[in-house]
Design a protein around this motif. Structure first.
Motif, mmCIF file in Angstrom:
data_model
loop_
_atom_site.group_PDB
_atom_site.id
_atom_site.type_symbol
_atom_site.label_atom_id
_atom_site.label_comp_id
_atom_site.label_asym_id
_atom_site.label_seq_id
_atom_site.Cartn_x
_atom_site.Cartn_y
_atom_site.Cartn_z
ATOM 1 N N ALA A 210 86.591 -52.527 50.487
ATOM 2 C CA ALA A 210 87.457 -51.523 51.184
ATOM 3 C C ALA A 210 88.028 -50.920 50.305
ATOM 4 C CB ALA A 210 88.474 -52.319 52.261
ATOM 5 N N ALA A 211 88.857 -51.362 49.129
ATOM 6 C CA ALA A 211 89.651 -50.990 48.319
ATOM 7 C C ALA A 211 88.733 -50.047 47.474
ATOM 8 C CB ALA A 211 90.551 -51.841 47.530
ATOM 9 N N TRP A 212 87.713 -50.332 47.200
ATOM 10 C CA TRP A 212 86.846 -49.466 46.437
ATOM 11 C C TRP A 212 86.347 -47.992 47.224
ATOM 12 C CZ3 TRP A 212 83.367 -53.847 44.596
ATOM 13 C CH2 TRP A 212 83.880 -54.469 43.297
ATOM 14 N N ALA A 213 86.296 -48.441 48.513
ATOM 15 C CA ALA A 213 85.721 -47.611 49.421
ATOM 16 C C ALA A 213 86.854 -46.304 49.540
ATOM 17 C CB ALA A 213 85.409 -47.956 50.893
ATOM 18 N N ILE A 214 87.940 -46.685 49.601
ATOM 19 C CA ILE A 214 89.017 -45.615 49.622
ATOM 20 C C ILE A 214 89.244 -45.075 48.182
ATOM 21 C CG2 ILE A 214 89.893 -46.543 51.788
ATOM 22 C CD1 ILE A 214 92.378 -47.670 50.236
ATOM 23 N N GLY A 215 88.670 -45.468 47.346
ATOM 24 C CA GLY A 215 88.757 -44.942 45.823
ATOM 25 C C GLY A 215 89.776 -45.360 45.040
ATOM 26 N N ALA A 216 90.132 -46.624 45.297
ATOM 27 C CA ALA A 216 91.208 -47.179 44.331
ATOM 28 C C ALA A 216 90.730 -47.415 42.913
ATOM 29 C CB ALA A 216 91.520 -48.650 44.982
ATOM 30 N N PRO A 218 90.226 -49.046 39.221
ATOM 31 C CA PRO A 218 90.006 -50.474 38.926
ATOM 32 C C PRO A 218 91.283 -51.391 38.694
ATOM 33 C CG PRO A 218 88.720 -49.112 37.606
ATOM 34 C CD PRO A 218 89.290 -48.199 38.538
ATOM 35 N N TRP A 219 92.123 -50.769 38.107
ATOM 36 C CA TRP A 219 93.267 -51.566 37.815
ATOM 37 C C TRP A 219 94.026 -51.793 38.972
ATOM 38 C CZ3 TRP A 219 95.329 -54.717 35.043
ATOM 39 C CH2 TRP A 219 96.723 -54.950 34.907
ATOM 40 N N ARG A 220 94.110 -50.878 39.841
ATOM 41 C CA ARG A 220 94.886 -51.175 41.078
ATOM 42 C C ARG A 220 93.832 -52.299 41.783
ATOM 43 N NH1 ARG A 220 98.462 -48.754 44.500
ATOM 44 N NH2 ARG A 220 98.141 -49.756 46.701
ATOM 45 N N VAL A 221 92.747 -52.415 41.943
ATOM 46 C CA VAL A 221 91.892 -53.241 42.699
ATOM 47 C C VAL A 221 92.292 -54.548 42.223
ATOM 48 C CG1 VAL A 221 89.816 -54.030 43.210
ATOM 49 C CG2 VAL A 221 90.243 -51.575 43.304
ATOM 50 N N ILE A 222 92.383 -54.800 40.894
ATOM 51 C CA ILE A 222 92.536 -55.712 40.118
ATOM 52 C C ILE A 222 94.092 -56.266 40.306
ATOM 53 C CG2 ILE A 222 92.919 -56.958 37.692
ATOM 54 C CD1 ILE A 222 90.596 -55.126 36.747
ATOM 55 N N ARG A 223 95.050 -55.485 40.284
ATOM 56 C CA ARG A 223 96.491 -55.849 40.483
ATOM 57 C C ARG A 223 96.777 -56.366 41.797
ATOM 58 N NH1 ARG A 223 101.677 -54.228 38.456
ATOM 59 N NH2 ARG A 223 101.815 -53.104 40.352
ATOM 60 N N HIS A 225 94.477 -56.665 44.648
ATOM 61 C CA HIS A 225 93.616 -57.253 45.450
ATOM 62 C C HIS A 225 92.925 -58.404 45.065
ATOM 63 C CE1 HIS A 225 93.998 -54.010 48.375
ATOM 64 N NE2 HIS A 225 93.583 -53.250 47.339
ATOM 65 N N ILE A 226 92.682 -58.581 43.571
ATOM 66 C CA ILE A 226 92.154 -59.754 42.923
ATOM 67 C C ILE A 226 92.917 -60.571 42.311
ATOM 68 C CG2 ILE A 226 90.509 -60.349 41.077
ATOM 69 C CD1 ILE A 226 88.794 -57.792 41.654
ATOM 70 N N LEU A 227 93.879 -60.338 41.738
ATOM 71 C CA LEU A 227 94.771 -61.080 40.958
ATOM 72 C C LEU A 227 95.862 -61.955 41.918
ATOM 73 C CD1 LEU A 227 96.767 -59.752 37.650
ATOM 74 C CD2 LEU A 227 95.270 -61.833 38.069
ATOM 75 N N PRO A 228 96.207 -61.322 42.895
ATOM 76 C CA PRO A 228 97.184 -62.287 43.932
ATOM 77 C C PRO A 228 96.266 -63.324 44.583
ATOM 78 C CG PRO A 228 97.544 -59.746 44.487
ATOM 79 C CD PRO A 228 96.497 -59.866 43.552
ATOM 80 N N ASN A 229 95.163 -63.051 44.760
ATOM 81 C CA ASN A 229 94.101 -64.016 45.418
ATOM 82 C C ASN A 229 93.417 -65.115 44.456
ATOM 83 O OD1 ASN A 229 93.900 -63.272 48.299
ATOM 84 N ND2 ASN A 229 93.392 -61.404 47.298
ATOM 85 N N ALA A 230 93.588 -64.528 42.992
ATOM 86 C CA ALA A 230 93.027 -65.604 42.010
ATOM 87 C C ALA A 230 94.240 -66.546 41.528
ATOM 88 C CB ALA A 230 92.331 -65.051 41.180
ATOM 89 N N MET A 231 95.272 -66.147 41.984
ATOM 90 C CA MET A 231 96.540 -66.671 41.301
ATOM 91 C C MET A 231 96.581 -68.457 41.294
ATOM 92 S SD MET A 231 98.003 -64.918 39.523
ATOM 93 C CE MET A 231 99.075 -65.294 38.162
ATOM 94 N N ALA A 232 96.244 -69.033 42.429
ATOM 95 C CA ALA A 232 96.522 -70.205 42.769
ATOM 96 C C ALA A 232 96.000 -71.306 41.475
ATOM 97 C CB ALA A 232 96.120 -70.844 44.091
ATOM 98 N N PRO A 233 94.678 -70.996 41.419
ATOM 99 C CA PRO A 233 94.078 -72.049 40.268
ATOM 100 C C PRO A 233 94.508 -71.532 38.803
ATOM 101 C CG PRO A 233 92.396 -70.440 40.969
ATOM 102 C CD PRO A 233 93.612 -70.396 42.017
ATOM 103 N N ILE A 234 94.904 -70.296 38.541
ATOM 104 C CA ILE A 234 95.529 -70.000 37.449
ATOM 105 C C ILE A 234 96.699 -70.576 36.953
ATOM 106 C CG2 ILE A 234 96.067 -67.912 36.189
ATOM 107 C CD1 ILE A 234 94.244 -66.334 37.511
ATOM 108 N N VAL A 235 97.704 -70.432 38.113
ATOM 109 C CA VAL A 235 99.198 -71.242 37.939
ATOM 110 C C VAL A 235 99.053 -72.892 37.617
ATOM 111 C CG1 VAL A 235 100.995 -71.682 39.261
ATOM 112 C CG2 VAL A 235 100.217 -69.449 39.465
ATOM 113 N N VAL A 236 97.959 -73.090 38.344
ATOM 114 C CA VAL A 236 97.887 -74.826 38.140
ATOM 115 C C VAL A 236 97.431 -74.868 36.961
ATOM 116 C CG1 VAL A 236 96.357 -76.828 38.927
ATOM 117 C CG2 VAL A 236 97.169 -75.054 40.785
ATOM 118 N N SER A 237 96.292 -74.426 36.159
ATOM 119 C CA SER A 237 95.890 -74.627 35.097
ATOM 120 C C SER A 237 97.023 -74.209 33.975
ATOM 121 C CB SER A 237 94.624 -73.866 34.764
ATOM 122 O OG SER A 237 94.697 -72.836 33.832
ATOM 123 N N ILE A 238 97.608 -73.092 34.335
ATOM 124 C CA ILE A 238 98.881 -73.112 33.434
ATOM 125 C C ILE A 238 99.709 -74.334 33.076
ATOM 126 C CG2 ILE A 238 101.075 -71.788 32.825
ATOM 127 C CD1 ILE A 238 99.745 -69.246 34.043
#
Lengths: 314, 309
Positions: A210-216, A218-223, A225-238
């Protein structure tokens, strides 16, 4: 006007509620709370080492070598009559500098490469993941040793150029930097693989589409939509890799690379006292740094487990 | 399947070529001069230059590397700089037998202790036995060998004189007991953790309930239905450890005075004996990659649901 203010208020309350919820779930795991306390103690000790240590870590007293604990020296003295408690406290300083920085650089590199590989796919992904494969196939400690040995002289020469840093260089700043460079170089591929996996599965989600569809961009999509949802395993591994960094530093010290005497590090304390495992003071001289290193690794793992439970949905 | 394996195998030469290049570069641009280590700090400069020329160390980097690769392809990994006149291949082979023997023993102990404890913990889920085993596991995973070794040495060798503190006399001598005990803790803990997690998952499955419902004995349910499926994921760990077999522990072998390949590399590093370090790196990388491939392929047979393109 009043409405805008109330929106801010609501957001604040919402945020506080989320933090509270996070803490409630984290503290359900008692071991994680214990781990957190241990980690805080390490940081506190490391940061306030100059005020906490009863003696200087270099002061030798050759009349009182390898002593058992006493009132004057609560943890005894080492083979040069240096106060073991002070050295342990100053060792915390080294750990507090190395573990977070090495982890920070390793994680940043891994995050960057993992995001690039997972988001852009194609040849970018191929190159990055092949590089990660190569570093994985390398015997880890040997790579760290070779890198450390290679950059050591260069970093020392480079730092000599800065007048202001002269004092730090003497205090082992260059050695610390060498260890950080080596550990980051060895540490990033694991993080890159983890992040890439997360991104690969997230980019198939509808909200990313959806974010792509409204023309977001790449950096915005990553920041957003992707990063917040990928955070859990990253924090654990840190959290877990902080403990790993402390052990890795000990390994490097054992190979005679990185932190060198008289700068104390917990790894170096184990190694320095290794030849005294027959001495009657061995339990304090040897066990204590060994147990501290073990306890730190365990503490970081506990915190990681707690974070995992607190951050994963359900 | 065959395409998959071939594709993975074709990657191997490139991997080794690049890993070799990195090691070679780190060796050449790293500190310390093997010639000076060999001849002493105050060697006659002319003599040093002559030795350097004899060894071919004065040629351009890429020429040296190409020469190395060419010879390596013909099975010649050069001569050790520390043990003059000894071909690296033979030197490594001798040490490798020690390392592999030792690691097989360590792994066998790890499996023999880890899997039963994992099952025991799972069957006693959330009671004292389980908690105790889990606590041990956490300790085992957290404590680095570097930390356990001095404690074990002090207790078993210095204080109570129960065991020799290391050394090597083959796998049937008493000397192997302490290093094995210390080193097996890590793998054992990993096996306990994984076995327990898998068992708990499998015990919740419908087919286990079915097996119980149709009145099978508990032993049959556990061993024939649950355990068989719980052990499959352990395969990955086992396979990857197989790859690590040849690596040996650089640190552990040095602590316990085991004359294996890890110890060889440790000495080689001290003497800037780069031919040995090169060969070691290539060997470990190859073993790691092949073990990974082996695990993936075996998985295909154990779990037919997995398909590779």
């Amino acid at each position: 006007m009043a409405r805008a203010q109330s929106v801010v208020e609501v957001e604040k309350v919402e945020q506080r509620r989320r933090w509270w919820e996070f803490w409630r779930r984290f503290s359900r795991n008692k071991l994680a709370v214990v781990g957190l306390v241990v980690v805080f103690t390490m940081f506190f000790t490391g940061i306030f080492a100059p005020w906490l240590a009863p003696y200087s870590y270099t002061d030798q007293n050759l009349d009182a070598v390898e002593q058992m604990p006493s009132l004057a020296h609560p943890l005894g003295t080492d083979e040069l009559g240096r106060d073991q408690l002070s050295r342990v406290i100053w060792g915390a300083r080294t750990a507090v500098i190395i573990a977070p920085t090495a982890t920070f650089f390793g994680v940043s590199l891994g995050l960057l490469f993992g995001l690039l590989a997972g988001y852009y796919r194609g040849w970018v992904e191929t190159v990055i993941m092949r590089l990660a494969d190569i570093l994985f196939a390398f015997p880890g400690i040997l790579l760290a040793i070779l890198i450390a040995a290679t950059v050591q002289g260069r970093i020392e020469a480079w730092l000599k150029g800065f007048e202001a840093l002269e004092g730090f260089v003497k205090a082992g700043f260059a050695q610390v930097l060498v260890v950080i460079v080596a550990l980051s170089a060895v540490g990033w591929p694991g993080m890159a693989r983890l992040v890439r996996g997360q991104v690969l599965s997230l980019r198939e989600e509808q909200f990313v589409e959806a974010a792509w569809a409204i023309g977001a961009r790449p950096w915005r999509v990553i920041r957003h939509h992707i990063l917040p949802n990928a955070m859990a395993p990253i924090v654990v591994s840190i959290s877990m890799s902080m403990g790993g960094a402390i052990v890795a530093e000990a390994g490097l010290s054992f190979m005679g690379i990185g932190i060198r005497p008289p700068t104390p590090s917990w790894g170096a304390l184990i190694i320095d006292n290794y030849s005294f495992w027959r001495s009657p003071a061995a339990p304090v001289l040897l066990w204590l740094p060994a147990l501290i290193v073990g306890a730190m690794v365990a503490a970081f793992n506990f915190v990681g487990d707690g974070l995992n439970e607190a951050l994963s949905p359900g | 399947m065959v395409t998959y394996v071939v594709r993975r195998l074709l990657w191997l030469p490139f991997l080794l070529l690049i890993i070799g290049l990195i090691t070679f570069a780190l060796g050449l641009y790293g500190p310390g001069d093997p010639v000076l280590v060999m001849m002493g700090q105050h060697a006659n400069p002319e003599a040093a230059a002559r030795v350097r020329h004899e060894l071919g160390l004065d040629r351009p980097f890429l020429v040296q590397y190409a020469d190395y690769v060419w010879k390596a392809l013909h099975g010649d990994f050069g001569e050790s700089l520390k043990y003059r006149g000894q071909p690296v291949g033979r030197l490594m082979a001798k040490r490798l037998t020690v390392t592999v023997q030792f690691n097989v023993v360590v792994m066998a102990v790890g499996v023999a202790v880890g899997i039963p404890l994992g099952i025991l913990a799972a069957l006693n889920r959330n009671n004292l036995i389980d908690y105790f085993i889990v606590l041990l596991t956490v300790a085992g995973i957290s404590l680095p060998v570097l930390a356990i070794a001095p404690i074990a040495m002090w207790f078993l060798a210095a204080r109570f004189h129960l065991l020799p503190s290391g050394g090597w006399d083959g796998i049937f001598s008493r000397r192997i007991i302490m290093p094995t005990l210390v080193l097996a803790i890590g793998p054992a803990a990993v096996f306990v953790r994984q076995t327990r997690a898998n068992m708990l998952e499998v015990l919740d499955q419908d087919y286990v309930r079915t097996a119980r419902a149709k009145g099978l004995r508990e032993y049959t349910v556990i061993v024939a239905h649950a355990l068989r499926n719980a052990l499959i994921p352990l395969f990955t760990i086992f396979g990857l450890m197989l790859g690590g077999l040849v690596g040996g522990g650089i640190i552990t072998e040095s602590i316990f005075g085991i004359p294996g390949i890890g110890r060889l590399v440790w000495d080689a590093f001290g003497a800037r004996d780069y031919p040995v370090i090169m060969a070691y790196t290539l060997l470990v990388a190859m073993a790691y990659t092949l073990a990974n491939l082996f695990v993936d392929v075996c998985y295909r047979f154990v779990d037919p649901r997995i398909r590779y393109g």
